[in-house]
Design a protein around this motif. Structure first.
Motif, mmCIF file in Angstrom:
data_model
loop_
_atom_site.group_PDB
_atom_site.id
_atom_site.type_symbol
_atom_site.label_atom_id
_atom_site.label_comp_id
_atom_site.label_asym_id
_atom_site.label_seq_id
_atom_site.Cartn_x
_atom_site.Cartn_y
_atom_site.Cartn_z
ATOM 1 N N MET A 1 8.475 -44.658 6.421
ATOM 2 C CA MET A 1 8.316 -45.248 7.739
ATOM 3 C C MET A 1 9.476 -44.840 8.652
ATOM 4 S SD MET A 1 5.540 -47.052 7.608
ATOM 5 C CE MET A 1 5.677 -48.207 8.953
ATOM 6 N N LEU B 1 5.088 -37.814 19.584
ATOM 7 C CA LEU B 1 4.316 -39.060 19.554
ATOM 8 C C LEU B 1 2.938 -38.872 18.921
ATOM 9 C CD1 LEU B 1 5.329 -40.432 23.062
ATOM 10 C CD2 LEU B 1 6.068 -41.266 20.821
ATOM 11 N N PHE C 1 3.616 -41.713 9.588
ATOM 12 C CA PHE C 1 3.419 -43.070 9.062
ATOM 13 C C PHE C 1 2.336 -43.070 7.987
ATOM 14 C CE2 PHE C 1 6.359 -45.137 11.620
ATOM 15 C CZ PHE C 1 6.188 -44.891 12.971
ATOM 16 N N CYS D 1 2.533 -49.289 13.825
ATOM 17 C CA CYS D 1 3.413 -48.204 14.278
ATOM 18 C C CYS D 1 2.603 -46.978 14.681
ATOM 19 C CB CYS D 1 4.400 -47.836 13.172
ATOM 20 S SG CYS D 1 5.602 -49.129 12.828
ATOM 21 N N SER D 2 1.526 -46.700 13.974
ATOM 22 C CA SER D 2 0.706 -45.544 14.322
ATOM 23 C C SER D 2 0.038 -45.725 15.670
ATOM 24 C CB SER D 2 -0.363 -45.308 13.254
ATOM 25 O OG SER D 2 0.232 -45.025 12.021
ATOM 26 N N ALA E 1 2.670 -45.197 19.017
ATOM 27 C CA ALA E 1 3.099 -43.873 19.489
ATOM 28 C C ALA E 1 2.124 -43.271 20.504
ATOM 29 C CB ALA E 1 3.313 -42.940 18.297
ATOM 30 N N PRO E 2 0.859 -43.080 20.186
ATOM 31 C CA PRO E 2 -0.042 -42.514 21.190
ATOM 32 C C PRO E 2 -0.271 -43.451 22.365
ATOM 33 C CG PRO E 2 -1.252 -43.079 19.200
ATOM 34 C CD PRO E 2 0.169 -43.281 18.901
ATOM 35 N N ALA F 1 2.080 -52.551 8.773
ATOM 36 C CA ALA F 1 3.175 -51.844 9.446
ATOM 37 C C ALA F 1 2.748 -50.438 9.860
ATOM 38 C CB ALA F 1 4.393 -51.762 8.518
ATOM 39 N N VAL F 2 2.060 -49.747 8.974
ATOM 40 C CA VAL F 2 1.609 -48.391 9.307
ATOM 41 C C VAL F 2 0.622 -48.429 10.461
ATOM 42 C CG1 VAL F 2 0.273 -46.434 8.451
ATOM 43 C CG2 VAL F 2 2.067 -47.428 7.037
#
Lengths: 245, 600
Positions: free
Chosen positions: B236, B144, B151, A223-224, A227-228, A219-220
């Motif tokens: 999260m 962002l 996270f 999700c990480s 974003a970028p 999950a990390v």
């Protein structure tokens, strides 16, 4: 204007002083202890030494009923006698047993004991630079003994035992066992009237367990990356449309 | 001597050229592809709110989400709110994390310091980024690009990793600069103070909400997974919210009432720059042809032929006095946000969720307390001008110090502590609002830099206060509150040194012969004034006469709207501006179309 302003300032200052005075008066600690109610380890120290306390540990779920005596007298986490450290990974357990040497419990001030509490306490090195684990002479304010193994009524044979399962949130530390006897004190609630521990005698160590499951790592990671990636995609999109325009 | 007529106001800016979000659509060339949907503009410009000549809103409609003004307002404060939320999310669950990661008090203190230190430099740099790319891209980039660090906190295993990630996440605090710039771009002078204070206050609430929400999240999640995993999963949530907000900013927000600003290097802009962006530096002598002759798609940069100037805000001692004030107000707020949940948990033995609930009170007061400070500053200015503003700031700051002492004194009583905390939060956050009642008047040449330096003072103050009272010296937490309050109350006296020659200070009247024009125009050299670069500041100086109060006007007794004039007409009030001590301005990058917008 100036006199009116200064009057207003004086009134404001007076109100502030009144507020401070009221606050100081309202601030009160807990009412002082009754003179005949011992509240500190120092007051109980003269009755120390009546217990024979042993700690046994089960390491690993395979040995469900085999407790091995803990013989480590060093509070250092890295001490060889503390290895391997106990943890919740293997459902390790600790059994604390306290036996009265003479079979009869003598409390301070001639008080009559009616129960026994077994606790686990952080060793001194494990409280260094950690004020939330700080030991205090006042028993009510002692934060170094967060885990209660058992609360038992007075037993005729003078033997008291409890088993503590190492929880998942156990920190990395070394521990000793403590015994506290409780007594009634007239109309005041139960108080502690005798104590003993295994400081400089017996310690055991615990370790933190892994708390990052694979699903969390995935999950990390996902999700990480989103974003970028979104930022870059939008940047390229705007560049493209601007050039088109 | 007859009163000179007031100066003619600058001519209104040209209407938005074709292609802007609120101008007519551009004529399409034969055979050209249709413009993309986002570039199309309605035939007639319409705003949901009444606007002034700069197309900035003159009203704040909180229940509206209409573009561009209110949409930008809500996205701005929401972005700031989520940045605060993410920064203090880990602090909210510290009672669990400290055992899980085997943190010592030194590690915790270092992490708290790291979380505020990251923004010290970034707040100053963010002003430049906002100028270059616009607030929309600056906000989105910050949200962002720091989301992965938020996270990543869910996977941290060592004290060093914890400190490092809190430092990176702490960069989020520079969103304050974006927020203030963005709101000031959207709202006119009459409403910008309230809009800025409300936006900043609601953004600061993120710290308080973090205390409340994160502890409740951990409680809820721990019913399904072990508690040593629950805090990781809970982290999260702030990261996900940051991503959503960043996307919303990019998709739905505008940089200014004129629409979206193109990124540097994206080609010539079809939109006119905002009128406030008049050229602020001289073009380099002997520069090449004007921008119109530049290769298509490229913006010409003027060559630098003079040493860079020292920004006026840097040379103004008042900037640093206000930075100290902000250190003693916002710095205190940041420090308290870092320690409050742990304080309630350890000092009073309440549960984690109860500690979160109690500590959230402090941050949630920002809902109105900071705006109240701004309003108090405006009210004090109505009676006493700038001197009234400084007195309001002094009183709020002094009260903040006293109430902080009370929090330390009440350490044995939970009810007393909470009562003192409420008063403490009101006073401290109001002082934050009062600081930014004064900051807009510091400099007209480098207002963004002034904001950045003062804002950085808050982070510096937090780092120092955290280090001294809650980390490296042997203070018990309640003693830390006590002595921090003594420090705040004592250092409030530094405001006695704050003096504007045209308005005076707390105890000193304005200097005879000083004027608003003299103060602001001294930031430009004679050569620059001869070129008309100071004219935007001249209009502001005229408006700033409203800050005259006790002691009469600095301009020879004139009141605003009476015999005030620009430069050299009134007795005393029109004294020649002092010659600037700066070197010739560096020829910075010219804003396209700026020459057309310049007013003589």
């Amino acid at each position: 204007m100036a006199p009116r302003r200064s009057t207003a300032l004086l009134l404001a200052g007076a109100c502030l002083c009144a507020l401070l005075a009221n606050a100081a008066a309202a601030v009160g600690g807990p009412s002082g202890p009754a003179l005949d109610r011992p509240t500190t380890y120092t007051q109980l120290a003269r009755a120390k030494g009546q217990w024979d306390i042993t700690i046994e540990a089960t390491k690993g779920s395979k040995s469900k009923s085999m407790f091995f005596p803990q013989v480590c007298s060093s509070p250092a986490l890295s001490a060889a006698c503390n290895q391997p450290l106990l943890s919740a990974d293997h459902r390790d357990k600790v059994r604390v047993t306290a036996k009265l040497a003479d079979g009869k419990l003598l409390a301070v001030n001639g008080m009559k004991p009616d129960g026994v509490v077994l606790r686990l306490c952080f060793s001194k090195p494990s409280t260094a630079d950690r004020p939330w684990r700080k030991a205090a002479d006042a028993i009510d304010r002692d934060r170094s003994c967060p885990h209660t193994v058992a609360k038992l009524p007075l037993a005729a044979n003078g033997t008291y035992s409890g088993t503590f399962v190492i929880p998942a949130a156990m920190p990395r530390a070394t521990w000793y066992a403590q015994v506290l006897a409780t007594c009634k004190n007239g109309t005041v609630g139960p108080v502690f009237c005798q104590f003993d521990n295994t400081v400089n005698a017996t310690y055991f160590g615990t370790d933190i367990i892994a708390s990052t499951p694979g699903s969390l790592k995935v999950a990390v990671g996902v999700c990480s990356a989103i974003a970028p990636a979104f930022l870059l995609a939008f940047f390229l999109r705007e560049q493209y449309f601007k050039k088109q325009a | 001597m007859a009163a000179a007529p007031p100066p003619a106001p600058p001519p209104p800016p040209p209407p938005p050229p074709a292609g802007t979000a609120h101008g007519p659509p551009p004529p399409r060339k034969p055979g050209a592809a249709a413009a993309p949907a986002w570039a199309a503009a309605p035939a007639a410009a319409r705003y949901a709110l009444p606007v002034d000549a700069e197309r900035k809103a003159t009203r704040l409609a909180l229940l509206s989400f209409a573009a561009p003004h209110m949409r930008a307002f809500h996205l701005s404060w929401l972005a700031f709110f989520l940045c605060f939320f993410s920064t203090f999310a880990a602090a909210a669950v510290l009672p669990i994390v400290r055992d899980e990661l085997d943190l010592s008090q030194t590690d915790i203190g270092n992490a708290a310091i790291a979380s505020v230190c990251g923004a010290i430099g970034s707040r100053v740099l963010m002003g430049s980024l906002v100028d270059a790319a616009g607030p929309r891209w600056a906000a989105a980039a910050l949200l962002l690009l720091t989301a992965p660090a938020v996270f990543g906190m869910a996977l941290v295993k060592t004290p060093a990793g914890f400190v490092a990630l809190r430092a990176v996440i702490g960069l989020n605090l520079s969103m304050f600069v974006v927020d203030q710039f963005w709101v000031a771009s959207m709202f006119g002078a009459r409403i910008v103070g309230l809009a800025n204070a409300a936006s900043a206050g609601w953004g600061n609430m993120g710290g308080g909400v973090a205390m409340l929400v994160m502890t409740a999240l951990v409680d809820g999640i721990s019913r399904h997974v072990p508690v040593n995993q629950a805090w990781r999963w809970s982290l999260m949530v702030p990261g996900a919210l940051q991503v959503l907000c960043g996307a919303a900013v990019l998709l739905w927000a505008d940089d200014s009432p004129d629409g979206r600003r193109p990124l540097p290097g994206a080609g010539p802009s079809p939109r006119a720059p905002p009128p406030a962006q008049l050229p602020t530096s001289l073009p380099c002598v002997g520069a090449a042809a004007p921008a119109a002759a530049a290769p298509a798609g490229r913006r010409r940069r003027a060559r630098r032929c003079a040493p860079p100037r020292v920004p006026a805000a840097v040379l103004n001692y008042r900037t640093y006095l206000l930075a100290l004030s902000y250190a003693l107000s916002f710095g205190v707020e940041l420090t308290v946000n870092n320690i409050l949940t742990t304080y309630f948990f350890d000092q009073f033995g309440v549960s984690l969720s109860a500690a979160g609930l109690l500590s959230s009170v402090y941050g949630l007061m920002n809902l109105f307390s900071r705006a109240a400070g701004g309003a108090a500053s405006d009210a004090a200015a109505a009676r006493g001008g700038m001197r009234g503003r400084v007195w309001a700031l002094f009183c709020a700051q002094l009260l903040g110090g006293v109430t902080c002492v009370l929090v330390g004194v009440a350490f044995t009583s939970l009810a007393g502590t909470v009562a003192a905390l409420v008063a403490f939060s009101l006073a401290t956050q109001a002082a934050c609002g009062c600081v930014f009642g004064v900051v807009p008047f510091l400099s007209r040449r480098d207002p963004g830099l002034a904001i950045g330096i003062v804002a950085s003072g808050g982070n510096v103050g937090s780092a120092v206060l955290q280090a001294v009272y809650f980390t490296f010296f042997d203070f018990a937490p309640h003693e830390g509150f006590f002595w921090m309050g003594i420090t705040v109350a004592g250092l409030s006296g530094a405001l006695l040194l704050l003096h504007f020659p045209q308005w005076g200070g707390m105890l000193c009247a304005p200097r005879a012969g000083a004027s608003e024009e003299g103060y602001y125009l001294s930031e430009w050299s004679q050569q620059e004034r001869a070129s008309g670069l100071h004219l935007a500041a001249l209009a502001f100086a005229h408006e700033a006469k409203s800050q005259r109060g006790w002691g009469g006007g600095g301009g020879g007794g004139c009141c605003c709207g009476g015999c005030c004039c620009c430069g050299g007409c009134c007795g005393g009030g029109g004294a020649e501006p002092r010659v600037a001590s700066f070197a010739a301005a560096a020829a910075g990058p010219e804003t396209p179309g700026a020459a057309a917008g310049a007013v003589r």
